[in-house]
Write an enzyme that holds these catalytic residues in place. Sequence first.
Site, PDB file in Angstrom:
ATOM      1  CB  CYS A  93       6.932  -2.215  -1.814  1.00  0.00           C
ATOM      2  SG  CYS A  93       7.634  -1.152  -0.551  1.00  0.00           S
ATOM      3  CG  HIS A 194       5.954   1.391  -4.939  1.00  0.00           C
ATOM      4  ND1 HIS A 194       4.892   0.544  -4.820  1.00  0.00           N
ATOM      5  CD2 HIS A 194       6.550   1.422  -3.721  1.00  0.00           C
ATOM      6  CE1 HIS A 194       4.851   0.081  -3.575  1.00  0.00           C
ATOM      7  NE2 HIS A 194       5.834   0.606  -2.906  1.00  0.00           N
TER       8      HIS A 194
END
Length: 267
Positions: A93, A194
Amino acid sequence: MKIRVGHLYPAYLNIYADRGNMAVLARRAAARGHELVVTPVGIGESLPRDGFDLLYIGGGQDREQALIAPDLAARADELHAAHASGVALLAVCGGYQLLGRGYRARDGSVLAGAGLFPHETVAGDTRMIGDVLLECELEPGERRLLAGFENHAGRTLLDPGAVPLGRVLAGFGNDGVSGVEGCRLGAAIGTYLHGPLLPRNGWLADWLLSRALGHAIGGEPPRLAPLPDALEVEAFRVAAERARRRGGRGGQRRFLWGTPAHHPPPA
Ligand code: GLN
């Protein structure tokens, strides 16, 4: 073998339990008799040349990204050299965004990136949140599924010819439009996923460990003996089911600033 890991900015880039990825790599390495030696690398701390077999960088909010971005951009040459020497890499990310050419945040400020991955990111006015399911083919003919969780305002635009990590089966992915997620550059993997990612995707942890071991021994990435992944497979099944239930790229959560129902998303 000792597998030397450089964990970039663990004090800043560590949301959604990204640190858990380190724990999984350590456990799966130990299960094959190897030892993961993790060195945190903070702002201003240099990466000794050839000192690592795997680099890891997690995700974070715009504020934390802004704090580390100048330091990360300044070590672009070190990162390119490590990558060229076959060091494996996982970037999640916010870290994935800053390993591209740059990230333009919602306030218009531009964070220059390290330019390792062939992409750039622009923050949109909505966040892309939810469970994700991808189809990947890191090895020719070996299609695998990857399940995780995304929460990002950034839209990452891959350069023409760049290789994504996978095709989006459910979720938004890089930009909610292109139908792909992440980026793959040799032994370097960048993704929005994630969760943390690796506990429910043991195969990707092994793929990274194998590349790191290949670097450590200075040879071909070895095939790792399979592990009895009952818990991992169950965790994957639950995450994949959630993503499928969500379906396509529906349910875009739109945060209209200042509306009563508005709950400020993480910056
Ligand atoms: N701050 C970045 C974004 O919003 C990255 C977020 C993250 O790492 N989860 O897109």
